[in-house]
Write an enzyme that holds these catalytic residues in place. Structure first.
Site, mmCIF file in Angstrom:
data_model
loop_
_atom_site.group_PDB
_atom_site.id
_atom_site.type_symbol
_atom_site.label_atom_id
_atom_site.label_comp_id
_atom_site.label_asym_id
_atom_site.label_seq_id
_atom_site.Cartn_x
_atom_site.Cartn_y
_atom_site.Cartn_z
ATOM 1 N N TYR A 207 0.848 -1.199 0.000
ATOM 2 C CA TYR A 207 0.000 0.000 0.000
ATOM 3 C C TYR A 207 0.880 1.244 0.000
ATOM 4 C CZ TYR A 207 -3.536 3.366 1.590
ATOM 5 O OH TYR A 207 -4.386 4.446 1.694
ATOM 6 N N ASP A 300 9.212 2.556 -0.008
ATOM 7 C CA ASP A 300 8.173 3.270 0.732
ATOM 8 C C ASP A 300 8.380 2.917 2.210
ATOM 9 O OD1 ASP A 300 5.936 4.179 2.035
ATOM 10 O OD2 ASP A 300 4.511 3.483 0.525
ATOM 11 N N LYS A 328 4.364 10.257 8.860
ATOM 12 C CA LYS A 328 4.271 11.164 9.991
ATOM 13 C C LYS A 328 5.151 10.804 11.172
ATOM 14 C CE LYS A 328 -0.205 10.577 10.154
ATOM 15 N NZ LYS A 328 -0.379 9.446 9.192
#
Length: 358
Positions: A207, A300, A328
Site C-alpha cells: 500500500y 516506501d 508522519k
C-alpha cells in the site's frame, strides 16, 4: 488493567525456567500481552517456596463498559462516511464498534468511558517514544506559541531536513509534504519525470496511499475491506501500473523486460497486508535488477522508517534505494511526510527543476 508481578527467592528457580522452556523475560512479556486482552484484574506470583517453583494466578472480573463510545460512534455515522476518517478505524475486519479515545499518555490510552488500555499500536507507529511525551509536548508548545502556520520558509525546516538526510542512507535532498500519501504522489511524478518513462512496478498487497495509480491490488484498508480496486479510479490512471509478486524476483524481471519501467516501488517489509519480511537476497536482487534495466528503486518507508532501524529498512538490510518516502513518524505523529533521494534526482523537483509539486 493493573498487573502486579512478584518475584521471590528466584535464585534456585532454574528448574522453573526449564519447565517453561523459554527465558523468564519472554514468558512474562507473552503473559502480559495475553492478560492485556482481558478485562480482569490479575495478580501474578512466582515463588520457589521450598525449592519447587510455582505459578499462582488470581483474577477478579470487572465489567467492561463502552456505552459512551457506542453513543459517539452512532452519532459519527451520520456525520462522516462510516463514522470514521479512515476505513481501518471502523473495526469492519474485527467486528464490533470502535473504541472512542479521550486521551493518551505514555504506553496507555484512555477512552470516553474511563477504561484504560495498554496501547500496542502507538498511533500506528509514530508515537515511538510513547504518547504525550513531556519533552515533545514542551517543544511543540514552544513552536505553537510562535504561530501555527507561516506560509513561508522557517529555520526548523532546515533542522528537520538535516536530521532526515543524516539518518536515511539514500536521502541527499528531501521535500516535505503533509502526509505519506502525498509523499508517494510526489515520488511517483518524480520518478517518471527523471526517467522519462511511464510504467511503474508495485507489489501485490503493498500500500502506497490512496492515489489512483496505486490502488491496484493494494493493501491496508483496501485489503481489509476485500476491495480489489476502488470505484472512481479511471482505467487510464492504472494502465501503467504493473503488479509483481513480493519476494519473487522472476516476476519482477519479467515485467522489467517489457521496457519503459520508470521505477520499482515497494514496502521493504510489507506491513499493510499482514507482516511479510523480505527473503534473503530479495532486496539486493531488486537493486541489481533496477540497475540492469535502468529503473529507479523506491522504498516506501512510511511504515518501516525510523522503526525497524533509525535509518529505516534500507539501513537495516544494507540496500540503498534511489528514492525513499516517509510518513508522519518524522513529526512524531503530526501531519507531515517526505520524499527524498539522490541529489541529481531531487533537483528535478520545482523550483529547482521542471517537475511541479507544491
Amino acid at each position: 488493567l493493573e498487573f502486579t508481578l512478584y518475584f521471590q527467592k528466584i535464585q534456585n528457580s532454574i528448574e522453573f525456567y526449564k519447565r517453561l522452556k523459554m527465558p523468564i523475560k519472554v514468558t512474562c512479556i507473552k503473559l502480559l500481552a495475553v492478560l492485556a486482552l482481558t478485562d480482569s484484574f490479575l495478580s501474578v506470583k512466582l515463588n520457589d517456596g521450598v525449592g519447587k517453583p510455582s505459578l499462582k494466578l488470581s483474577a477478579t472480573q470487572t465489567k467492561f463498559n463502552t456505552a459512551n463510545s457506542s453513543k459517539i460512534f452512532e452519532e459519527a455515522k451520520g456525520l462522516m462516511p462510516g463514522g470514521v476518517s479512515s476505513p481501518v478505524r471502523a473495526f469492519k475486519s474485527v467486528g464490533g464498534n470502535p473504541i472512542v479515545f479521550d486521551s493518551v499518555k505514555g504506553a496507555y490510552s484512555f477512552d470516553v468511558d474511563g477504561n484504560k488500555y495498554i496501547d500496542y499500536v502507538g498511533s500506528w507507529g509514530p508515537a515511538i517514544v510513547g504518547h504525550a511525551n513531556d519533552e515533545i509536548l514542551s517543544a511543540v508548545k514552544a513552536t505553537m506559541d510562535k504561530g501555527t502556520s507561516f506560509g513561508a520558509p522557517c529555520a526548523l525546516e532546515n533542522q528537520l531536513a538535516k536530521m532526515v538526510i543524516e539518518a536515511v542512507p539514500s536521502v541527499e535532498m528531501v521535500r516535505f509534504t503533509n502526509s505519506g500519501t502525498e509523499a508517494c504522489m510526489g515520488m511517483l511524478r518524480l520518478v517518471r519525470a527523471y526517467t522519462n518513462k511511464q510504467k511503474i512496478i508495485k507489489f501485490n498487497g503493498c500500500y502506497h496511499g490512496h492515489a489512483d495509480s496505486f490502488l491496484v491490488q493494494a493493501g491496508s484498508g483496501v485489503a481489509t475491506l476485500g476491495l480489489p480496486d476502488s470505484p472512481g479510479v479511471p482505467e487510464g490512471a492504472t494502465a501503467s501500473t504493473l503488479v509483481a509478486k513480493y519476494n519473487d524476483l522472476e516476476s519482477v524481471e519479467a515485467l522489467l523486460k517489457t521496457g519503459g519501467v520508470a521505477a520499482v516501488i515497494l514496502e521493504p517489509v510489507v506491513g499493510n497486508s499482514g507482516f511479510i519480511p523480505p527473503v534473503q537476497g530479495f532486496l539486493q536482487g531488486l537493486r541489481e535488477l533496477c540497475d540492469k534495466y535502468e529503473a529507479l528503486l523506491v522504498f516506501d518507508e512510511v511504515m518501516t522508517g525510523f522503526r525497524i532501524a533509525y535509518g529505516g529498512a534500507q539501513s537495516y538490510f544494507g540496500v540503498t534505494p534511489d528514492v525513499t518516502t516517509m510518513g508522519k513518524v518524522i513529526g512524531g505523529g503530526l501531519p507531515v511526510g517526505a520524499y527524498g533521494g539522490r541529489k541529481d534526482i531531487m533537483e528535478m523537483v520545482a523550483p529547482a527543476g521542471p517537475m511541479y509539486q507544491a
